[in-house]
Design a protein around this motif. Structure first.
Motif, PDB file in Angstrom:
ATOM      1  N   LYS A 107      22.166   9.026 -18.473  1.00  0.00           N
ATOM      2  CA  LYS A 107      22.220  10.254 -17.682  1.00  0.00           C
ATOM      3  C   LYS A 107      20.801  10.758 -17.424  1.00  0.00           C
ATOM      4  N   VAL A 108      20.625  11.398 -16.298  1.00  0.00           N
ATOM      5  CA  VAL A 108      19.362  12.062 -15.985  1.00  0.00           C
ATOM      6  C   VAL A 108      19.680  13.535 -15.753  1.00  0.00           C
ATOM      7  N   MET A 109      19.219  14.374 -16.676  1.00  0.00           N
ATOM      8  CA  MET A 109      19.510  15.803 -16.552  1.00  0.00           C
ATOM      9  C   MET A 109      18.316  16.545 -15.973  1.00  0.00           C
ATOM     10  N   VAL A 110      18.566  17.305 -14.923  1.00  0.00           N
ATOM     11  CA  VAL A 110      17.540  18.162 -14.330  1.00  0.00           C
ATOM     12  C   VAL A 110      17.993  19.603 -14.522  1.00  0.00           C
ATOM     13  N   ALA A 111      17.202  20.380 -15.264  1.00  0.00           N
ATOM     14  CA  ALA A 111      17.537  21.779 -15.542  1.00  0.00           C
ATOM     15  C   ALA A 111      16.784  22.692 -14.577  1.00  0.00           C
ATOM     16  N   PHE A 112      17.511  23.578 -13.938  1.00  0.00           N
ATOM     17  CA  PHE A 112      16.913  24.575 -13.050  1.00  0.00           C
ATOM     18  C   PHE A 112      16.932  25.907 -13.799  1.00  0.00           C
ATOM     19  N   VAL A 113      15.749  26.438 -14.060  1.00  0.00           N
ATOM     20  CA  VAL A 113      15.617  27.649 -14.880  1.00  0.00           C
ATOM     21  C   VAL A 113      14.882  28.719 -14.082  1.00  0.00           C
ATOM     22  N   ALA A 114      15.408  29.935 -14.121  1.00  0.00           N
ATOM     23  CA  ALA A 114      14.745  31.038 -13.403  1.00  0.00           C
ATOM     24  C   ALA A 114      15.359  32.357 -13.815  1.00  0.00           C
ATOM     25  N   GLU A 115      14.621  33.406 -13.572  1.00  0.00           N
ATOM     26  CA  GLU A 115      15.168  34.754 -13.699  1.00  0.00           C
ATOM     27  C   GLU A 115      16.103  34.974 -12.502  1.00  0.00           C
ATOM     28  N   PHE A 116      16.898  36.039 -12.547  1.00  0.00           N
ATOM     29  CA  PHE A 116      17.823  36.316 -11.444  1.00  0.00           C
ATOM     30  C   PHE A 116      17.066  36.501 -10.125  1.00  0.00           C
ATOM     31  N   SER A 117      17.742  36.131  -9.027  1.00  0.00           N
ATOM     32  CA  SER A 117      17.263  36.363  -7.656  1.00  0.00           C
ATOM     33  C   SER A 117      15.988  35.608  -7.305  1.00  0.00           C
ATOM     34  N   ARG A 118      15.827  34.412  -7.855  1.00  0.00           N
ATOM     35  CA  ARG A 118      14.675  33.586  -7.485  1.00  0.00           C
ATOM     36  C   ARG A 118      15.074  32.468  -6.514  1.00  0.00           C
ATOM     37  N   GLY A 119      16.356  32.426  -6.156  1.00  0.00           N
ATOM     38  CA  GLY A 119      16.812  31.408  -5.200  1.00  0.00           C
ATOM     39  C   GLY A 119      17.129  30.074  -5.850  1.00  0.00           C
ATOM     40  N   LYS A 120      17.470  30.107  -7.140  1.00  0.00           N
ATOM     41  CA  LYS A 120      17.710  28.871  -7.886  1.00  0.00           C
ATOM     42  C   LYS A 120      18.927  28.100  -7.365  1.00  0.00           C
ATOM     43  N   SER A 121      20.050  28.798  -7.198  1.00  0.00           N
ATOM     44  CA  SER A 121      21.267  28.133  -6.722  1.00  0.00           C
ATOM     45  C   SER A 121      21.091  27.613  -5.298  1.00  0.00           C
ATOM     46  N   GLU A 122      20.330  28.362  -4.488  1.00  0.00           N
ATOM     47  CA  GLU A 122      20.064  27.900  -3.116  1.00  0.00           C
ATOM     48  C   GLU A 122      19.240  26.616  -3.140  1.00  0.00           C
ATOM     49  N   LEU A 123      18.311  26.522  -4.091  1.00  0.00           N
ATOM     50  CA  LEU A 123      17.493  25.311  -4.214  1.00  0.00           C
ATOM     51  C   LEU A 123      18.381  24.120  -4.584  1.00  0.00           C
ATOM     52  N   ILE A 124      19.331  24.336  -5.490  1.00  0.00           N
ATOM     53  CA  ILE A 124      20.274  23.262  -5.866  1.00  0.00           C
ATOM     54  C   ILE A 124      21.095  22.853  -4.644  1.00  0.00           C
TER      55      ILE A 124
ATOM     56  N   ASP B 154       9.579  36.543 -15.821  1.00  0.00           N
ATOM     57  CA  ASP B 154       9.305  35.125 -15.553  1.00  0.00           C
ATOM     58  C   ASP B 154       8.432  34.555 -16.663  1.00  0.00           C
ATOM     59  N   LEU B 155       7.381  35.302 -16.993  1.00  0.00           N
ATOM     60  CA  LEU B 155       6.432  34.845 -18.010  1.00  0.00           C
ATOM     61  C   LEU B 155       7.112  34.743 -19.378  1.00  0.00           C
ATOM     62  N   ALA B 156       8.044  35.665 -19.660  1.00  0.00           N
ATOM     63  CA  ALA B 156       8.771  35.628 -20.943  1.00  0.00           C
ATOM     64  C   ALA B 156       9.612  34.349 -21.046  1.00  0.00           C
ATOM     65  N   ILE B 157      10.306  33.995 -19.953  1.00  0.00           N
ATOM     66  CA  ILE B 157      11.102  32.753 -19.953  1.00  0.00           C
ATOM     67  C   ILE B 157      10.191  31.547 -20.169  1.00  0.00           C
ATOM     68  N   TRP B 158       9.073  31.515 -19.443  1.00  0.00           N
ATOM     69  CA  TRP B 158       8.155  30.383 -19.507  1.00  0.00           C
ATOM     70  C   TRP B 158       7.583  30.213 -20.924  1.00  0.00           C
ATOM     71  N   LYS B 159       7.087  31.309 -21.486  1.00  0.00           N
ATOM     72  CA  LYS B 159       6.430  31.227 -22.797  1.00  0.00           C
ATOM     73  C   LYS B 159       7.422  31.006 -23.931  1.00  0.00           C
ATOM     74  N   ASP B 160       8.562  31.698 -23.865  1.00  0.00           N
ATOM     75  CA  ASP B 160       9.492  31.649 -24.996  1.00  0.00           C
ATOM     76  C   ASP B 160      10.432  30.455 -24.969  1.00  0.00           C
ATOM     77  N   HIS B 161      10.698  29.923 -23.776  1.00  0.00           N
ATOM     78  CA  HIS B 161      11.755  28.918 -23.701  1.00  0.00           C
ATOM     79  C   HIS B 161      11.353  27.589 -23.051  1.00  0.00           C
ATOM     80  N   LEU B 162      10.218  27.544 -22.371  1.00  0.00           N
ATOM     81  CA  LEU B 162       9.904  26.321 -21.625  1.00  0.00           C
ATOM     82  C   LEU B 162       8.627  25.626 -22.068  1.00  0.00           C
ATOM     83  N   ILE B 163       7.538  26.364 -22.176  1.00  0.00           N
ATOM     84  CA  ILE B 163       6.266  25.719 -22.461  1.00  0.00           C
ATOM     85  C   ILE B 163       6.232  25.240 -23.917  1.00  0.00           C
ATOM     86  N   THR B 164       5.670  24.056 -24.141  1.00  0.00           N
ATOM     87  CA  THR B 164       5.507  23.532 -25.500  1.00  0.00           C
ATOM     88  C   THR B 164       4.071  23.070 -25.663  1.00  0.00           C
TER      89      THR B 164
END
Length: 654
Positions: A55-72, A250-260
């Motif tokens: 499987k190849v999983m692509v996760a789309f992550v964003a705060e509300f109203s960033r157009g994430k579902s439209e991008l999918i 946005d920065l909270a999501i990036w720092k707390d949940h995405l960047i390693t």
């Protein structure tokens, strides 16, 4: 713009199908020629499963109203000529949503009620209880019905503050993060905890899994999403809005949940969406582009990523362009640039990893099969020397030869007790490894961690509690490595002795390497450590939340330990199967030698006939070796070559 993600994924799917076909042909050929021992059969099964279920999983992550579902919609569902995922004003994904394909399940949308958060089971266990999910059947040929059904992932409900608090959507200690209460004091929360969409979309059928995640509040409240699903995604697409840039949330999501601290540039892409909001009729195209470039540079700087990892697009204009076949608008939307980055980064990386694992397994499989052919060759050579030595000899010499072979056979049969004793010691040591990596050991560690987290005042030392747990887990892997080293030394010594005494050509299989599972533990620990920051200290103070986090950890660790145990089992099978194969060949060899002597005793011409048969069999082994090289060589071919050959008629079984 080169190959799009969709096109490259199609090619990857074609390669996997062709590979699975060739693997089946190899399996049948090995079986036809009695080369399919238990170890080779197990390796073939694992390879087939690995390639078919990859499987190849692509996760789309964003705060509300960033157009994430439209991008999918624009990347994956434009072929429906309309929006499929809810992306219009006031309609957005409220719960984590996975889109994939399972042939065993009819097309449907399954929704897990939000109330399941009040119960202790992790998401992985809820997946195994389909009756607990609300199911909506889907008609994949009716895009309007699909879109209407998918709107359910945006459903909400209103609850009291107490219920919102219990479900993790209201925190008295951080009022600034809480949703606005309605005039009647109720709180709006998602109706569903998780959604699974199963449809036979061409890309999903080939193994793509799309993970659509809601905003910060929902991400933080669902530990299994943060510490399991997102970290295991092969690519993460993080979406910002071009008109706002990087906001505080946005920065909270990036720092707390995405960047390693071991960020892989190819697997994390930042999308600066909604660039069409900057298309200003009062500005020149050059001025508009300068604005976009500035926002791109600023976003890259704030997030600490290379500028080329930030890709400006307009998902909405890209979708419109695809629906209307408007090439000029599609180019302006810059969607093809993102698709190219996904294809080169995600698919290129995934193919390299999969091909590397396959190449190692195919090479080892070829070595094991070639060893069986070499044993046959050696036995024929010994018979040839024996038979040529009988030329011109009288009947008493031939009779004496028969008696000598029968005595050798009796001596060989006595060796069975010695081999059985070796296997007993081997299995005893193996049990130690299985105990170190088994479910009971992991449950004990998880219980100990849970007990520590429940202690009053532990929250300050929560990182230390996790750190000590991972230290013990790593120590367990090192002990397993030491024990497997002892087993390997014993096998080497025993095989050497058996080779000397009975003329075997046993070779110990490659010892499992637990260092890579230690690295897996490091990755898991980092994703959890990230979650243990100050921002979640208040959540961790709630026993039920800490329990949920530990259960999410157990789910992830189970995958690591099952992989390690699988490797140990394959190693054990390879050693045992090799010994069984050579014992079997040796017994056959005794039978063939005695049969040859009998024929020589019965007819004068029997000797020359038997020598001729052996020469013919030696030629057959040469042909088998060549065919083995050809069949495994096809499997090691690069995807492009394999796919091209796939257009030709199927291989004929030799």
């Amino acid at each position: 713009m080169g190959t799009s993600f969709n096109e490259q994924f199609d090619q990857h799917g074609a390669w996997r199908r062709e590979f699975a076909l060739r693997l089946k042909l190899l399996s049948e050929w090995l079986k036809d020629h009695d080369l399919l021992d238990a170890a080779i059969e197990e390796r073939l099964k694992r390879l087939e499963s690995q390639v078919r279920s990859d499987k190849v999983m692509v996760a789309f992550v964003a705060e509300f109203s960033r157009g994430k579902s439209e991008l999918i919609n624009s990347i994956f569902f434009a072929g429906y000529k309309r929006r499929i995922m809810p992306a219009s004003a006031g309609r957005t994904t409220m719960c984590p949503t996975e889109l994939g394909y399972d042939a065993e399940v009819p097309p449907c949308l399954r929704l897990l009620p939000i109330e399941t958060r009040l119960q202790p089971q992790p998401l992985m266990e809820w997946r195994l209880a389909p009756e607990k999910w609300t199911r909506v059947d889907l008609d994949v040929n009716d895009s309007a019905q699909l879109a209407q059904a998918f709107e359910k992932v945006s459903e909400v409900r209103r609850v009291s503050k107490d219920e919102a608090r219990a479900l993790g959507f209201w925190h008295d200690d951080t009022p600034e993060d809480n949703p606005l209460p309605a005039p009647d004091g109720t709180i709006e929360i998602p109706k569903w905890r998780h959604a699974l969409i199963n449809i036979a979309h061409p890309l999903l059928k080939q193994g793509l899994v799309i993970l659509d995640t809601p905003g910060l509040n929902a991400i933080g409240a669902e530990p299994e999403l943060t510490v399991n699903l997102i970290p295991q995604a092969h690519a993460v697409v993080f979406i910002l809005a071009a008109d706002t840039g990087v906001t505080k949330s946005d920065l909270a999501i990036w720092k707390d949940h995405l960047i390693t601290d071991t960020e892989d540039g190819a697997s994390h892409l930042v999308v600066l969406n909604k660039i069409d909001t900057m298309w200003d009729s009062l500005s020149t195209p050059t001025q508009v582009q300068a604005q976009i470039d500035r926002q791109r540079s600023t976003s890259a700087e704030v997030l600490g990523v290379a500028r080329d990892r930030v890709i400006p697009v307009s998902a909405q204009k890209g979708l419109v362009a695809k629906v209307n076949n408007d090439a000029q608008l599609l180019a302006a939307s810059q969607l093809p640039v993102l698709e190219k980055a996904l294809s080169e980064g995600v698919m290129g990386q995934r193919q390299r990893i999969l091909r590397g694992a396959i190449a190692t397994n195919i090479t080892e499989l070829r070595t094991e099969a070639a060893r069986a052919l070499n044993i046959r060759r050696r036995d024929l050579a010994e018979q040839m020397i024996e038979l040529k030595g009988l030329r011109g000899k009288n009947t008493s010499v031939i009779r004496h030869m028969r008696l000598r072979i029968e005595q050798e056979q009796r001596d060989f049969d006595v060796s069975g007790a010695k081999i059985h004793a070796v296997r007993s010691v081997h299995l005893k040591l193996l049990r130690e490894v299985f105990n170190l990596l088994g479910t009971a050991t992991m449950k004990k560690e998880m219980q100990e961690l849970t007990d520590q987290l429940r202690q009053p005042g532990i929250k300050i030392g929560v990182r230390r509690a996790y750190s000590l747990t991972f230290d013990r887990l790593r120590e367990g892997l090192r002990k397993a490595q030491t024990t497997s080293g002892e087993i390997q030394s014993m096998l080497t010594g025993t095989f050497r002795q058996l080779n000397a005494e009975y003329g075997f050509s046993l070779q110990p299989p490659k010892e499992p390497e637990f260092a890579r599972y230690e690295r897996d533990l490091d990755v898991v620990e980092r994703s959890h450590s990230q979650y243990l920051g100050v921002g979640n200290a208040l959540r961790l103070a709630q026993p039920e939340f800490a329990d949920r986090l530990v259960r999410a950890l157990a789910t992830r660790l189970r995958v690591v330990y099952e992989s390690a145990l699988g490797e140990v089992e394959l190693w054990n099978k390879a050693a045992a199967a090799q010994l069984d194969a050579q014992l079997r060949e040796r017994r056959r060899n005794f039978t063939r030698r005695i049969e040859a002597i009998e024929r020589i005793q019965q007819a004068a011409s029997g000797l020359d006939d038997r020598i001729g048969e052996i020469q013919s069999q030696e030629a057959s082994i040469d042909e088998l070796e060549a065919k083995l090289g050809e069949l495994t060589g096809h499997l090691l071919a690069p995807p492009a070559a394999l796919a091209a050959e796939g257009a030709q008629p199927e291989l004929q079984r030799a």
